[in-house]
Design a protein around this motif. Structure first.
Motif, PDB file in Angstrom:
ATOM      1  N   ALA A  37       0.864  -1.188   0.000  1.00  0.00           N
ATOM      2  CA  ALA A  37       0.000   0.000   0.000  1.00  0.00           C
ATOM      3  C   ALA A  37       0.895   1.231   0.000  1.00  0.00           C
ATOM      4  N   MET A  38       0.373   2.367  -0.439  1.00  0.00           N
ATOM      5  CA  MET A  38       1.199   3.543  -0.691  1.00  0.00           C
ATOM      6  C   MET A  38       1.479   4.386   0.560  1.00  0.00           C
ATOM      7  N   ASN A  39       1.847   3.693   1.650  1.00  0.00           N
ATOM      8  CA  ASN A  39       2.320   4.418   2.840  1.00  0.00           C
ATOM      9  C   ASN A  39       3.783   4.781   2.608  1.00  0.00           C
ATOM     10  N   LEU A  50       4.151  16.732   2.061  1.00  0.00           N
ATOM     11  CA  LEU A  50       3.402  16.584   0.802  1.00  0.00           C
ATOM     12  C   LEU A  50       3.448  15.133   0.352  1.00  0.00           C
ATOM     13  N   ASP A  51       2.256  14.494   0.282  1.00  0.00           N
ATOM     14  CA  ASP A  51       2.198  13.091  -0.132  1.00  0.00           C
ATOM     15  C   ASP A  51       0.853  12.798  -0.788  1.00  0.00           C
ATOM     16  N   HIS A  52       0.261  13.805  -1.429  1.00  0.00           N
ATOM     17  CA  HIS A  52      -1.051  13.619  -2.067  1.00  0.00           C
ATOM     18  C   HIS A  52      -0.886  13.479  -3.566  1.00  0.00           C
ATOM     19  N   TRP A  53      -1.827  13.886  -4.365  1.00  0.00           N
ATOM     20  CA  TRP A  53      -1.740  13.746  -5.830  1.00  0.00           C
ATOM     21  C   TRP A  53      -0.514  14.501  -6.315  1.00  0.00           C
ATOM     22  N   LYS A  54       0.301  13.830  -7.122  1.00  0.00           N
ATOM     23  CA  LYS A  54       1.622  14.390  -7.473  1.00  0.00           C
ATOM     24  C   LYS A  54       1.505  15.644  -8.328  1.00  0.00           C
ATOM     25  N   ASP A  55       0.409  15.778  -9.069  1.00  0.00           N
ATOM     26  CA  ASP A  55       0.229  16.990  -9.889  1.00  0.00           C
ATOM     27  C   ASP A  55      -0.295  18.156  -9.057  1.00  0.00           C
ATOM     28  N   ALA A  65       8.679  16.523   0.808  1.00  0.00           N
ATOM     29  CA  ALA A  65       7.855  15.931  -0.250  1.00  0.00           C
ATOM     30  C   ALA A  65       8.221  14.469  -0.481  1.00  0.00           C
ATOM     31  N   ASP A  66       7.226  13.587  -0.465  1.00  0.00           N
ATOM     32  CA  ASP A  66       7.442  12.167  -0.761  1.00  0.00           C
ATOM     33  C   ASP A  66       7.408  11.956  -2.279  1.00  0.00           C
ATOM     34  N   ASN A  67       8.035  10.860  -2.737  1.00  0.00           N
ATOM     35  CA  ASN A  67       7.909  10.380  -4.116  1.00  0.00           C
ATOM     36  C   ASN A  67       8.497  11.283  -5.179  1.00  0.00           C
ATOM     37  N   VAL A  68       9.576  11.957  -4.861  1.00  0.00           N
ATOM     38  CA  VAL A  68      10.100  12.903  -5.843  1.00  0.00           C
ATOM     39  C   VAL A  68      10.776  12.186  -7.011  1.00  0.00           C
ATOM     40  N   LEU A  89      11.467   3.304  -2.835  1.00  0.00           N
ATOM     41  CA  LEU A  89      10.004   3.256  -2.837  1.00  0.00           C
ATOM     42  C   LEU A  89       9.572   2.272  -1.758  1.00  0.00           C
ATOM     43  N   GLU A  90       8.576   2.644  -1.007  1.00  0.00           N
ATOM     44  CA  GLU A  90       8.131   1.855   0.145  1.00  0.00           C
ATOM     45  C   GLU A  90       7.994   0.363  -0.184  1.00  0.00           C
ATOM     46  N   TYR A  91       8.628  -0.445   0.661  1.00  0.00           N
ATOM     47  CA  TYR A  91       8.523  -1.915   0.600  1.00  0.00           C
ATOM     48  C   TYR A  91       9.077  -2.506  -0.696  1.00  0.00           C
TER      49      TYR A  91
HETATM   50 MG   LIG Z   1       3.837   8.733  -1.100  1.00  0.00          MG
END
Ligand SMILES: [Mg+2]
Ligand SMILES: O=C(NC/C=C/[C@H]1O[C@@H](n2ccc(=O)cc2)[C@H](O)[C@@H]1O)c1cc([N+](=O)[O-])cc(O)c1O
Length: 214
Positions: A39-41, A140-145, A168-171, A198-200
């Protein structure tokens, strides 16, 4: 009908974690995502970086964009000093319902205000509705756009002060190229990259920490 993944994640928390023990909630979710269902935690590896930045900032006022199931909400809130407050914005009502119960299981409901709705609608209302002057820390960890437009919106609404830290996550994965270019090139930010995974998974991802210079 079949349960949802967030519902199964909550069941795992209620089965394996101890009420009032945030670390056990974090461990239960990480175990579920590693051994049952991804899951995207933010996860444990990037989560440790989040912990270190939160501890360094020691914020009174925190904004989280994107609650999902409340994993990072619990990670952040467990580190806040007494009296500090975290406002977390969640657009999806089903996710919000799960997150509320995860936050309660962790015993952190007194530090967290979960608000349902879109960031672009709530950011302009932070001052008059929540009495917030400025935030000390924003995750910041919501919709990337939405990372870039919401950052500009926070600037325009005067919610950032000299020294406010944005994390910011997921850069890298999924990636936020427009946001990265902005915070790395703007004279209003001092930005640095924390390389991780990336998580897991073994895929590269990372966090970008950007200090607003005013
Ligand atoms: Mg994220
Ligand atoms: O897409 C990702 N995240 C989007 C998160 C979106 C969350 O933010 C909320 N929101 C709250 C307020 C709003 O205004 C809008 C949405 C949404 O309702 C959702 O709960 C993602 C994807 C991967 N991945 O590997 O694919 C890994 C990650 O760590 C991710 O964060």
């Amino acid at each position: 009908t079949r349960s949802t993944r967030p519902q199964r994640l909550l069941k795992a928390v209620q089965k394996h974690a101890t009420r009032g023990d945030p670390q056990s909630v974090i461990s239960a979710i990480d175990h579920f995502c590693r051994h049952s269902e991804w899951a995207m935690n933010i996860g444990d590896e990037k989560g440790s970086i989040l912990d270190s930045v939160v501890s360094e900032v020691n914020p009174e006022k925190v904004l989280e964009l994107g609650t999902y199931c409340g994993y990072s909400t619990v990670r952040i809130a467990r580190l806040l000093p007494p009296g500090a407050r975290l406002i977390t914005l969640e657009f999806n009502a089903d996710y919000a319902a799960i997150a509320r119960q995860v936050i309660i299981w962790a015993g952190l409901e007194d530090k967290v205000q979960l608000v349902e709705g879109a960031s672009e609608d709530w950011i302009p209302r932070m001052k008059e509705h929540f009495g917030i002057e400025t935030f000390d820390f924003v995750f910041l960890d919501h919709w990337k756009d939405r990372y870039l437009p919401d950052t500009k919106l926070m600037e325009d609404c005067g919610l950032l002060r000299k020294g406010t830290v944005l994390l910011a996550d997921n850069v890298i994965c999924p990636g936020v190229p427009d946001y990265l270019a902005y915070v790395r090139n703007s004279l209003s930010y001092k930005s640095c990259y924390f390389k991780s995974h990336l998580e897991y998974t073994k895929a590269e991802d990372g966090l970008e920490k950007s200090v607003f210079l005013g």
